[in-house]
Design a protein around this motif. Structure first.
Motif, PDB file in Angstrom:
ATOM      1  N   ILE B  15      69.938 -74.187 -26.028  1.00  0.00           N
ATOM      2  CA  ILE B  15      69.803 -72.740 -26.253  1.00  0.00           C
ATOM      3  C   ILE B  15      68.453 -72.437 -26.920  1.00  0.00           C
ATOM      4  CG2 ILE B  15      70.749 -70.824 -27.596  1.00  0.00           C
ATOM      5  CD1 ILE B  15      73.531 -72.204 -27.103  1.00  0.00           C
ATOM      6  N   ILE B  16      68.092 -73.248 -27.923  1.00  0.00           N
ATOM      7  CA  ILE B  16      66.799 -73.059 -28.591  1.00  0.00           C
ATOM      8  C   ILE B  16      65.666 -73.217 -27.578  1.00  0.00           C
ATOM      9  CG2 ILE B  16      65.234 -74.021 -30.336  1.00  0.00           C
ATOM     10  CD1 ILE B  16      67.727 -74.853 -31.917  1.00  0.00           C
ATOM     11  N   GLY B  17      65.799 -74.231 -26.716  1.00  0.00           N
ATOM     12  CA  GLY B  17      64.764 -74.477 -25.718  1.00  0.00           C
ATOM     13  C   GLY B  17      64.567 -73.288 -24.793  1.00  0.00           C
ATOM     14  N   LEU B  18      65.680 -72.687 -24.340  1.00  0.00           N
ATOM     15  CA  LEU B  18      65.561 -71.528 -23.442  1.00  0.00           C
ATOM     16  C   LEU B  18      64.801 -70.395 -24.126  1.00  0.00           C
ATOM     17  CD1 LEU B  18      69.107 -71.382 -21.825  1.00  0.00           C
ATOM     18  CD2 LEU B  18      66.942 -71.894 -20.701  1.00  0.00           C
ATOM     19  N   GLY B  19      65.087 -70.172 -25.417  1.00  0.00           N
ATOM     20  CA  GLY B  19      64.360 -69.126 -26.132  1.00  0.00           C
ATOM     21  C   GLY B  19      62.911 -69.508 -26.355  1.00  0.00           C
ATOM     22  N   ALA B  20      62.674 -70.801 -26.654  1.00  0.00           N
ATOM     23  CA  ALA B  20      61.313 -71.239 -26.987  1.00  0.00           C
ATOM     24  C   ALA B  20      60.383 -71.125 -25.781  1.00  0.00           C
ATOM     25  CB  ALA B  20      61.343 -72.683 -27.500  1.00  0.00           C
ATOM     26  N   ILE B  21      60.928 -71.228 -24.560  1.00  0.00           N
ATOM     27  CA  ILE B  21      60.074 -71.073 -23.373  1.00  0.00           C
ATOM     28  C   ILE B  21      59.436 -69.690 -23.370  1.00  0.00           C
ATOM     29  CG2 ILE B  21      60.079 -70.926 -20.859  1.00  0.00           C
ATOM     30  CD1 ILE B  21      62.264 -73.036 -20.849  1.00  0.00           C
ATOM     31  N   GLY B  22      60.237 -68.668 -23.683  1.00  0.00           N
ATOM     32  CA  GLY B  22      59.688 -67.312 -23.736  1.00  0.00           C
ATOM     33  C   GLY B  22      58.627 -67.186 -24.823  1.00  0.00           C
ATOM     34  N   VAL B  23      58.891 -67.773 -25.995  1.00  0.00           N
ATOM     35  CA  VAL B  23      57.923 -67.701 -27.097  1.00  0.00           C
ATOM     36  C   VAL B  23      56.611 -68.354 -26.689  1.00  0.00           C
ATOM     37  CG1 VAL B  23      57.404 -68.536 -29.414  1.00  0.00           C
ATOM     38  CG2 VAL B  23      59.647 -67.594 -28.926  1.00  0.00           C
ATOM     39  N   THR B  24      56.725 -69.533 -26.066  1.00  0.00           N
ATOM     40  CA  THR B  24      55.524 -70.285 -25.728  1.00  0.00           C
ATOM     41  C   THR B  24      54.732 -69.569 -24.630  1.00  0.00           C
ATOM     42  OG1 THR B  24      54.827 -72.588 -25.709  1.00  0.00           O
ATOM     43  CG2 THR B  24      56.235 -71.919 -23.921  1.00  0.00           C
ATOM     44  N   LEU B  25      55.434 -68.906 -23.700  1.00  0.00           N
ATOM     45  CA  LEU B  25      54.734 -68.185 -22.632  1.00  0.00           C
ATOM     46  C   LEU B  25      53.999 -66.965 -23.180  1.00  0.00           C
ATOM     47  CD1 LEU B  25      57.176 -68.276 -19.590  1.00  0.00           C
ATOM     48  CD2 LEU B  25      55.036 -69.508 -19.887  1.00  0.00           C
ATOM     49  N   THR B  26      54.685 -66.149 -24.006  1.00  0.00           N
ATOM     50  CA  THR B  26      53.993 -64.983 -24.561  1.00  0.00           C
ATOM     51  C   THR B  26      52.843 -65.438 -25.448  1.00  0.00           C
ATOM     52  OG1 THR B  26      55.873 -64.895 -26.040  1.00  0.00           O
ATOM     53  CG2 THR B  26      55.594 -63.031 -24.588  1.00  0.00           C
ATOM     54  N   TYR B  27      53.051 -66.543 -26.162  1.00  0.00           N
ATOM     55  CA  TYR B  27      52.003 -67.014 -27.063  1.00  0.00           C
ATOM     56  C   TYR B  27      50.773 -67.444 -26.277  1.00  0.00           C
ATOM     57  CZ  TYR B  27      50.755 -68.613 -31.759  1.00  0.00           C
ATOM     58  OH  TYR B  27      50.203 -68.760 -32.989  1.00  0.00           O
ATOM     59  N   SER B  28      50.983 -68.170 -25.153  1.00  0.00           N
ATOM     60  CA  SER B  28      49.815 -68.709 -24.460  1.00  0.00           C
ATOM     61  C   SER B  28      49.166 -67.675 -23.538  1.00  0.00           C
ATOM     62  CB  SER B  28      50.196 -69.955 -23.664  1.00  0.00           C
ATOM     63  OG  SER B  28      51.001 -69.606 -22.576  1.00  0.00           O
ATOM     64  N   ILE B  29      49.924 -66.727 -23.015  1.00  0.00           N
ATOM     65  CA  ILE B  29      49.337 -65.786 -22.058  1.00  0.00           C
ATOM     66  C   ILE B  29      48.990 -64.459 -22.720  1.00  0.00           C
ATOM     67  CG2 ILE B  29      49.764 -64.519 -19.927  1.00  0.00           C
ATOM     68  CD1 ILE B  29      51.394 -67.010 -19.065  1.00  0.00           C
ATOM     69  N   LEU B  30      49.874 -63.906 -23.551  1.00  0.00           N
ATOM     70  CA  LEU B  30      49.547 -62.669 -24.251  1.00  0.00           C
ATOM     71  C   LEU B  30      48.865 -62.970 -25.586  1.00  0.00           C
ATOM     72  CD1 LEU B  30      52.827 -60.756 -23.512  1.00  0.00           C
ATOM     73  CD2 LEU B  30      50.643 -60.544 -22.393  1.00  0.00           C
ATOM     74  N   ARG B  31      48.868 -64.221 -25.993  1.00  0.00           N
ATOM     75  CA  ARG B  31      48.131 -64.699 -27.165  1.00  0.00           C
ATOM     76  C   ARG B  31      48.570 -64.101 -28.482  1.00  0.00           C
ATOM     77  NH1 ARG B  31      44.020 -67.631 -24.848  1.00  0.00           N
ATOM     78  NH2 ARG B  31      44.187 -67.339 -22.624  1.00  0.00           N
ATOM     79  N   PHE B  32      49.864 -63.915 -28.668  1.00  0.00           N
ATOM     80  CA  PHE B  32      50.327 -63.599 -30.016  1.00  0.00           C
ATOM     81  C   PHE B  32      51.734 -64.152 -30.243  1.00  0.00           C
ATOM     82  CE2 PHE B  32      53.460 -60.123 -29.720  1.00  0.00           C
ATOM     83  CZ  PHE B  32      53.348 -59.795 -28.394  1.00  0.00           C
ATOM     84  N   ALA B  33      52.030 -64.430 -31.514  1.00  0.00           N
ATOM     85  CA  ALA B  33      53.358 -64.924 -31.879  1.00  0.00           C
ATOM     86  C   ALA B  33      54.298 -63.731 -31.917  1.00  0.00           C
ATOM     87  CB  ALA B  33      53.306 -65.607 -33.246  1.00  0.00           C
ATOM     88  N   VAL B 204      50.590 -60.330 -14.054  1.00  0.00           N
ATOM     89  CA  VAL B 204      50.937 -61.589 -14.721  1.00  0.00           C
ATOM     90  C   VAL B 204      51.665 -61.295 -16.030  1.00  0.00           C
ATOM     91  CG1 VAL B 204      49.957 -63.582 -15.908  1.00  0.00           C
ATOM     92  CG2 VAL B 204      49.126 -62.946 -13.654  1.00  0.00           C
ATOM     93  N   ILE B 205      51.156 -60.295 -16.775  1.00  0.00           N
ATOM     94  CA  ILE B 205      51.791 -59.950 -18.048  1.00  0.00           C
ATOM     95  C   ILE B 205      53.225 -59.480 -17.827  1.00  0.00           C
ATOM     96  CG2 ILE B 205      51.731 -58.252 -19.927  1.00  0.00           C
ATOM     97  CD1 ILE B 205      48.690 -58.545 -19.897  1.00  0.00           C
ATOM     98  N   ARG B 206      53.416 -58.652 -16.794  1.00  0.00           N
ATOM     99  CA  ARG B 206      54.779 -58.217 -16.472  1.00  0.00           C
ATOM    100  C   ARG B 206      55.677 -59.413 -16.174  1.00  0.00           C
ATOM    101  NH1 ARG B 206      52.337 -53.848 -13.852  1.00  0.00           N
ATOM    102  NH2 ARG B 206      52.350 -54.885 -11.823  1.00  0.00           N
ATOM    103  N   LEU B 207      55.140 -60.349 -15.406  1.00  0.00           N
ATOM    104  CA  LEU B 207      55.928 -61.521 -15.025  1.00  0.00           C
ATOM    105  C   LEU B 207      56.315 -62.321 -16.270  1.00  0.00           C
ATOM    106  CD1 LEU B 207      57.046 -62.936 -12.571  1.00  0.00           C
ATOM    107  CD2 LEU B 207      55.004 -64.369 -12.542  1.00  0.00           C
ATOM    108  N   VAL B 208      55.365 -62.452 -17.219  1.00  0.00           N
ATOM    109  CA  VAL B 208      55.653 -63.188 -18.452  1.00  0.00           C
ATOM    110  C   VAL B 208      56.831 -62.549 -19.187  1.00  0.00           C
ATOM    111  CG1 VAL B 208      54.784 -63.733 -20.749  1.00  0.00           C
ATOM    112  CG2 VAL B 208      53.327 -64.053 -18.775  1.00  0.00           C
ATOM    113  N   TRP B 209      56.800 -61.220 -19.307  1.00  0.00           N
ATOM    114  CA  TRP B 209      57.884 -60.546 -20.019  1.00  0.00           C
ATOM    115  C   TRP B 209      59.194 -60.720 -19.286  1.00  0.00           C
ATOM    116  CZ3 TRP B 209      57.512 -59.689 -24.805  1.00  0.00           C
ATOM    117  CH2 TRP B 209      56.326 -59.237 -25.404  1.00  0.00           C
TER     118      TRP B 209
END
Lengths: 332, 304
Positions: B15-33, B204-209
């Motif tokens: 469950i943590i991993g599924l959430g962390a994928i979203g965090v890592t994607l927004t962090y690397s593409i939208l560049r914020f925590a 791309v940003i839409r896809l990330v969200w």
């Protein structure tokens, strides 16, 4: 009338404890651009350290050294400052938002420690009987309230003057230079990590001081006082007042605390008692929306920062208009 | 003795991993925590709960448990609906807040702060609508089956593990094998160059969200099936999510999943050692250790 006055004094004293915390955050964020998401944790450290140092001894709890409040305040500030120093040393060399994540984590762990280290913190019931400054005057409510308010006014004034002096000194100029253009400041031989670490630790000290003062004013602390909501309130105060501006930080603290108190009593007046917890969450929704809206619409806050590198043109502009209006006066 | 925490840790870690994928994607593409990511898990769970309850009321047959599981067909249908709705919510928040800040050229740290404000508003809105008392998808009780000597698991737990694995493999394939995934990685590497090469950064940003929110919804719903649904579940998961995203290396999807499992396992073994009341401190210890020893994470590239 007396009731109203003493409520006013109580309200203002409480608001000023927030002003101290807010001034600490203003050094970290407003001057150095360091994002601290763990304000509640550092305030809690200040409050608990001071409480443990100054309360009378209790069976089954470590601490209770019965020291005078002033020693407690100092200890509280130092505790929070040291913690900030450690977290800063850990993260300031890395990405900017790692500091945010680390402070968030620290606040979570501090909350856990408050709840679980019962032998030190009193667990979920917290610590009571924290000596109040001028406790001897408690028989005369008016005088007591005025004395407490006076102490807080002095504390805010002292923090304000010291921080104002610091930020106007060459040290403060380097901080802002680092915030505005790190490369340029580095080229002048300034070490970004060292300056930021100092600012973060000093800001933490002030926050802890505010937490300690608040604990002594209320006389009783518990882990529930230091939930993430507190972090949020202090941030809203700073952003609305105008980050970067020390007077803005104080104004924001008083203003947001007033809004909070008014909306709180509106909630308890308008909603039936069964629905009040629910209505209180609506109060927080509004604060969250307000913060986001200010970030979008008026990022400089009410007062904003004066005289930064960002606004030399505007200042030149103002000087010109001032000259023109002076000229008009002489003409007339 | 040693096997049981393994099972609990893997389920929680998935469950943590599924959430962390979203965090890592927004962090690397939208560049914020994004401090509001945890709220997407909570909202995903509550949206699914609402859909599932509505379905159960309309067609009572959908509420009867499927095979060995504790829930009926209303929950899988609600899962799909909630993935879409949560994605819509994330897009709405981006349109209202983050997108505008990006356009006004706000510093990254302002976005972090805005996400903090959004998180508070979203969480308390949930508490306002659904109150703070916990909710459940079903009242059915489940008996844990013996899988190996000393290892018991409920059918729901095994399903969570399987579903998480399938979701991660699909996401990984999407990111590595599809044009959309290539575009995402390009924007993550160098946004200016990517947009020069004709990649639509806004798409791309839409896809990330959409991707991050849909995965968050799955994570939140699975957590709701295994444990319970509370307005603060996202807040409680936020620190483990960040710890996993940083441990896995910002931007790495397999890294986020492996790190999520690691954090879950560490939590579950630590609970055996120091007691359940310190569970939330485990992620912080992991976070501090990673920042000291290997700040770029397991699969991350060294940062400037």
């Amino acid at each position: 009338m007396i009731d109203l006055l003493s409520y006013g004094a109580f309200f203002l004293t409480m608001a000023l404890t927030y002003a101290v915390i807010c001034l600490g955050l203003n050094l970290q964020w407003g001057q150095a651009g360091l994002f601290n998401v763990g304000v509640a944790g550092f305030v809690a450290v200040g409050a608990y350290v001071s409480a443990i140092l100054t309360t009378p001894p209790v069976d089954g709890r470590i601490g209770g050294f019965g020291l005078p409040p002033l020693a407690g305040w100092l200890g509280g500030g130092l505790g929070a400052g040291l913690l900030c120093f450690l977290l800063g040393a850990l993260t300031l060399r890395l990405r900017a938002d790692y500091l945010a994540i680390a402070t968030f984590g620290a606040a979570v762990v501090i909350q856990l420690a408050l709840l679980n280290l019962e032998g030190l913190t009193g667990g979920p019931f917290g610590i009571g009987f924290i000596p109040r400054p001028f406790g001897g005057l408690a028989g005369e409510p008016g005088l007591f309230a005025a004395a407490n308010l006076g102490v807080l006014i002095l504390l805010v004034l002292a923090c304000y003057l010291v921080l104002q002096h610091l930020t106007r000194s060459p040290w403060g100029r380097v901080l802002r230079a680092l915030r505005e253009d790190e490369e340029a400041a580095r080229a002048l031989g300034k070490d970004p990590v060292a300056y930021r670490l100092q600012a973060f630790a000093i800001g933490g000290f002030v926050m802890g001081l505010g937490g300690a003062a608040q604990a002594h004013f209320i006389g009783f602390i518990a882990p529930d006082n230091y939930l993430p909501t507190l972090t949020f309130q202090v941030w809203t105060m700073l952003i609305i007042g105008g980050s970067g501006n020390m007077r803005g930080a104080i104004l924001g603290a008083v203003l947001v605390w007033a809004l909070w108190a008014v909306s709180g009593s509106a909630v308890s007046a308008l909603f039936p008692s069964g629905q009040q917890a629910r209505a209180a969450s609506l109060q927080l929704v509004l604060i969250g929306v307000a913060l986001s809206a200010v970030l979008l619409l008026r990022p400089r806050g009410l007062l904003g920062e004066a005289g930064t590198l960002r606004s030399p043109l505007r200042r030149a502009d103002r000087r010109d208009t001032a000259k023109i209006s002076q000229g008009q006066k002489t003409n007339a | 003795m040693m096997l049981q925490p393994l099972m609990d840790g893997l389920v929680n870690g998935a469950i943590i991993g599924l959430g962390a994928i979203g965090v890592t994607l927004t962090y690397s593409i939208l560049r914020f925590a994004n401090f509001a990511h945890g709220e997407l898990l909570s909202w995903g769970a509550y949206l699914a709960l609402t859909v599932s309850a509505a379905l159960g009321a309309l067609l009572p047959g959908l509420g009867t448990p499927i095979g060995p599981f504790s829930f009926g067909w209303s929950v899988p249908i609600a899962l799909l609906a909630s993935m879409a709705l949560t994605a819509g919510l994330a897009l709405a928040v981006d349109w209202l807040l983050f997108g505008r800040l990006r356009q006004s050229g706000a510093a990254q740290i302002i976005l972090v702060m805005a996400s903090f404000g959004a998180a508070l508003a979203l969480r308390n809105l949930l508490e306002f609508i659904y109150t703070s008392s916990p909710a459940y998808f079903t009242n059915e009780l489940q008996i844990a089956m013996k899988i190996l000597p000393g290892l018991r698991a409920t059918p729901d737990q095994l399903l969570v593990l399987g579903l998480a694995l399938v979701t991660v493999v699909l996401t990984h394939l999407l990111l590595t094998r599809s044009p959309a995934g290539r575009a995402m990685r390009a924007v993550s590497e160098n946004p200016a160059l990517a947009s020069l090469a004709g990649i639509d950064t806004r798409a791309v940003i839409r896809l990330v969200w959409i991707l991050g929110a849909a995965l968050a919804a799955v994570g939140g719903i699975l957590s709701g099936v295994i444990v319970q649904i509370r307005p603060t579940m996202g807040l409680d998961l936020l620190l483990p999510l960040f710890a996993a995203a940083i441990l896995g290396g910002i931007g790495s999807v397999p890294g986020a999943m492996i790190a999520g499992l690691t954090v879950g396992l560490a939590e579950s073994f630590a609970v055996g050692l120091v007691g359940a009341e310190w569970r939330a401190a485990v992620s912080f210890v992991i976070l501090v250790a990673v920042l000291i020893l290997r700040p770029q994470g397991i699969f991350g590239k060294a940062m400037a």
